[in-house]
Design a protein around this motif. Structure first.
Motif, PDB file in Angstrom:
ATOM      1  N   PRO A 112     -34.897   4.085  30.384  1.00 12.45           N
ATOM      2  CA  PRO A 112     -33.899   5.124  31.416  1.00 12.45           C
ATOM      3  C   PRO A 112     -34.301   6.416  31.158  1.00 12.45           C
ATOM      4  O   PRO A 112     -34.081   7.404  32.012  1.00 12.45           O
ATOM      5  N   LEU A 113     -34.653   6.648  29.971  1.00 12.36           N
ATOM      6  CA  LEU A 113     -34.728   8.117  29.815  1.00 12.36           C
ATOM      7  C   LEU A 113     -36.074   8.790  30.572  1.00 12.36           C
ATOM      8  O   LEU A 113     -36.354   9.805  30.713  1.00 12.36           O
ATOM      9  N   ASP A 152     -27.742  -3.670  29.660  1.00 14.85           N
ATOM     10  CA  ASP A 152     -27.788  -3.983  28.003  1.00 14.85           C
ATOM     11  C   ASP A 152     -27.456  -2.403  27.401  1.00 14.85           C
ATOM     12  O   ASP A 152     -28.363  -1.709  27.333  1.00 14.85           O
ATOM     13  N   PRO A 153     -26.259  -2.400  26.905  1.00 18.95           N
ATOM     14  CA  PRO A 153     -25.778  -1.111  26.458  1.00 18.95           C
ATOM     15  C   PRO A 153     -26.817  -0.565  25.431  1.00 18.95           C
ATOM     16  O   PRO A 153     -26.989   0.679  25.125  1.00 18.95           O
ATOM     17  N   THR A 154     -27.630  -1.592  24.479  1.00 15.96           N
ATOM     18  CA  THR A 154     -28.514  -0.917  23.504  1.00 15.96           C
ATOM     19  C   THR A 154     -29.574  -0.006  24.182  1.00 15.96           C
ATOM     20  O   THR A 154     -30.315   0.605  23.527  1.00 15.96           O
ATOM     21  N   LEU A 155     -29.923  -0.612  25.547  1.00 19.06           N
ATOM     22  CA  LEU A 155     -31.050   0.471  26.268  1.00 19.06           C
ATOM     23  C   LEU A 155     -30.509   1.768  26.545  1.00 19.06           C
ATOM     24  O   LEU A 155     -31.356   2.605  26.946  1.00 19.06           O
ATOM     25  N   LEU A 156     -29.020   1.743  26.481  1.00 16.29           N
ATOM     26  CA  LEU A 156     -28.550   2.977  26.744  1.00 16.29           C
ATOM     27  C   LEU A 156     -28.298   4.064  26.162  1.00 16.29           C
ATOM     28  O   LEU A 156     -27.409   5.067  25.982  1.00 16.29           O
ATOM     29  N   THR A 157     -28.439   3.674  24.694  1.00 23.24           N
ATOM     30  CA  THR A 157     -28.265   4.335  23.532  1.00 23.24           C
ATOM     31  C   THR A 157     -29.623   5.255  23.038  1.00 23.24           C
ATOM     32  O   THR A 157     -30.622   4.668  22.892  1.00 23.24           O
ATOM     33  N   PRO A 158     -29.405   6.534  23.165  1.00 21.00           N
ATOM     34  CA  PRO A 158     -30.585   7.268  22.924  1.00 21.00           C
ATOM     35  C   PRO A 158     -31.100   7.365  21.658  1.00 21.00           C
ATOM     36  O   PRO A 158     -30.190   7.256  20.756  1.00 21.00           O
ATOM     37  N   PRO A 159     -32.429   7.423  21.299  1.00 21.75           N
ATOM     38  CA  PRO A 159     -32.749   7.325  19.858  1.00 21.75           C
ATOM     39  C   PRO A 159     -32.249   8.391  19.167  1.00 21.75           C
ATOM     40  O   PRO A 159     -31.972   9.421  19.656  1.00 21.75           O
ATOM     41  N   SER A 160     -31.799   8.263  17.704  1.00 19.42           N
ATOM     42  CA  SER A 160     -31.168   9.300  17.206  1.00 19.42           C
ATOM     43  C   SER A 160     -32.308  10.504  16.947  1.00 19.42           C
ATOM     44  O   SER A 160     -33.335  10.122  16.842  1.00 19.42           O
ATOM     45  N   LEU A 193     -28.118   8.630  31.839  1.00 19.72           N
ATOM     46  CA  LEU A 193     -27.584   7.771  30.960  1.00 19.72           C
ATOM     47  C   LEU A 193     -26.045   7.545  31.164  1.00 19.72           C
ATOM     48  O   LEU A 193     -25.252   6.299  31.151  1.00 19.72           O
ATOM     49  N   GLU A 194     -25.072   8.680  31.538  1.00 19.39           N
ATOM     50  CA  GLU A 194     -23.903   8.524  31.785  1.00 19.39           C
ATOM     51  C   GLU A 194     -23.567   7.587  33.083  1.00 19.39           C
ATOM     52  O   GLU A 194     -22.655   6.791  33.120  1.00 19.39           O
TER      53      GLU A 194
END
Ligand code: NAP
Length: 497
Positions: free
Chosen positions: A214-215, A239-247, A259-260
């Motif tokens: 997504p990014l 899948d929410p894990t795909l929408l969490t940016p890498p730290s 993402l929002e």
């Protein structure tokens, strides 16, 4: 006063018009310091405005407002438009009624030349070449914009699930058109023939597949928001894990908004609408197996290779895993390249060879008085505003060559230091300012070349027919336009004579 300038522009799309408009306004007709100037624009399509007429999605009418500026440019007596004229070698997909003009006729008749030929060839995917169940996005866009190449209408009444490969704005345009009710589209510049096919569509789901995450998605937030807000379609949750940016990653404004929007999901709850759509990230097409033909309802099988992002290069690399997506029709929407038949095409770049607006030789020398702008010069990227900015910079380069002492030369773009002007002059240094290539003189006499006055007659009639149907405009095809314009030319001639 600088010497006379006779500029031929090949291409009649937004980049061509923005360069013409800028140049004509920087060299005002009434300014005694302006050189005698002619700007002649050639387009292989009979109607002007390129992608604005034949690319912009019909439900984005505001994008077409730039044509008011182009109309104003065309009123300058130093400007002429010649439509239905193909300059140079025959393109891959030639339009039967087009008049062919060899490039030498341009070189002999003009002192300056601008290539604004765009990127007209769709990028294909080697794993899934065009077939009955795989077509390029351009066929759909050219169908709903009624392009003179006349691609056949898609069999939307025989399919339920369409899969787009590529996550750019063209993909989202197509998805939106297919998921919007024809009763909404009816108010826009969509012909009755297209509406008829759309009203018989049995498409229930559109999948949009991207090889990265997504990014990295190429679509812009405005277009994503329009998808999210579609009144009659809902988005399959991601899948929410795909929408969490890498730290540790700092997101751009566009990435944060994407993402929002994806986290929030569509306005309509999944399952609550007759139609739906889904985004598939980290998937790249590997093969397409057509239906065996046993049943009309049978779907093709699209094999997708799973990918992940190489952090060093940001490229998609295969993980070795695959999955299958059953689908009725695959549409590849992977971007575009310039026509390889165009002079100065560079196969490595997939567009014309140029530097800071000047066409360059294969040795890197700037060719005197030959320029390139827009997608022809830089590849198929950017929205209309960036095309305009590029065109203004190219106009500035041309101005710095033709009137170096002009006060308007503020941001000159000289050739980079390692380049010199190529010694051979390809163009005519002292052309007759008002003479036209003999092929064009004949084409005008035969009624096959469309000029801007002709276009304005067709434009007014299309709008009039549209108003009668309660919509923005109802387009004419070539045959109808040719007939209509012949009558109008006779009427105009009778008025004068
Ligand atoms: P695009 O924005 O370049 O998107 C192309 C898509 O195809 C990307 O997702 C790209 O993925 C993917 N792709 C390319 N090669 C691939 C391959 N071999 N395998 C898998 N995927 C591949 O192209 P476009 O949608 O045709 O748009 C062209 C330009 O027109 C863009 O600048 C766009 O913004 C503009 N446009 C604007 C509007 C608007 O303003 N509403 C409407 C239409 C078009 P990667 O990112 O991984 O390469």
């Amino acid at each position: 006063m600088p010497p006379p300038v006779k500029l031929a522009i090949i291409g009649g799309g937004p980049s061509a018009f923005y360069v013409a408009s800028r140049l004509l306004s920087l060299l005002p007709l009434k300014d005694p310091m302006s050189p005698p100037l002619r700007v002649h624009m050639y387009d292989r399509l009979w109607a002007p405005h390129g992608l604005v007429r034949y690319g912009v999605a019909p439900d984005h009418p505001e994008v077409k407002n730039c044509t008011n500026k182009f109309d104003a440019t065309a009123t300058d007596p130093r400007f002429r438009f010649f439509g239905n004229v193909n300059v140079g070698s025959t393109p891959l997909h030639s339009i039967p009624h087009v008049l062919h003009l060899p490039l030498t006729s341009i070189l002999n008749n003009y002192s300056h030349l601008l290539f604004a030929t765009g990127c007209t060839i769709p990028t294909l995917h080697p794993a899934i070449p065009p077939s009955v169940c795989c077509i390029p996005a351009l066929s759909l866009v050219h169908w709903y914009t009624q392009h003179p190449s006349q691609p056949p209408p898609p069999a939307l009444d025989k399919i339920s699930h369409l899969t787009l490969i590529g996550q750019g704005n063209v993909s989202l345009d197509i998805a939106r058109i297919l998921l919007t009710s024809p009763s909404v589209l009816r108010q826009y510049d969509v012909s009755e023939r297209v509406l008829d096919v759309l009203s018989r569509s049995t498409v229930k789901h559109v999948s949009i597949v991207g090889r990265r995450g997504p990014l990295e998605a190429a679509f812009t937030t405005k277009e994503l928001r329009e998808m999210i807000n579609l009144p009659e379609a809902s988005m399959t949750p991601i899948d929410p894990t795909l929408l969490t940016p890498p730290s540790g990653v700092t997101l751009t404004r566009q990435q944060r908004r994407t993402l929002e929007l994806l986290q929030k999901g569509s306005k309509n709850l999944p399952g609550s609408t007759p139609k739906s759509w889904s985004l598939h990230f980290y998937r790249s097409p590997a093969s397409l197996t057509p239906p065996s033909g046993a049943s009309a309802l049978e779907l093709a099988n699209l094999t997708l290779a799973h990918t992940l992002l190489d952090p060093a290069t940001s490229r998609a690399v295969p993980t070795g895993e695959t999955s299958t997506l059953p689908t009725s029709l695959v549409v590849t929407s992977l971007g575009f390249q310039a026509d390889p038949e165009t002079t100065f095409f560079d196969p490595a770049l997939r567009h014309l060879r140029s530097s800071a607006g000047r066409i360059t030789s294969s040795e890197g020398l700037a060719l005197k008085n030959i320029y390139a702008s827009g997608w022809a010069a830089s590849g198929a990227k950017g929205v209309l505003a960036s095309t305009m900015m590029n065109a203004y910079a190219v106009a500035s380069t041309i101005l710095s060559d033709i009137a170096p002492t002009s006060e308007a030369v503020t941001t000159t773009a000289p050739p980079p230091p390692e380049m010199g002007m190529a010694p051979d002059e390809l163009l005519n240094r002292h052309p007759d300012l008002d003479a036209l290539p003999s092929e064009i003189v004949h084409g005008i006499k035969d009624g096959m070349v469309f000029q801007y006055d002709d276009w304005k007659v067709i434009d007014a009639e299309e709008v009039r027919r549209g108003e009668a149907l309660g919509k923005e405009r109802e387009r004419m095809g070539w045959d109808e336009a040719l007939q209509f314009i012949a009558l109008s030319r006779d009427a105009r001639a009778a008025l004068i004579g």
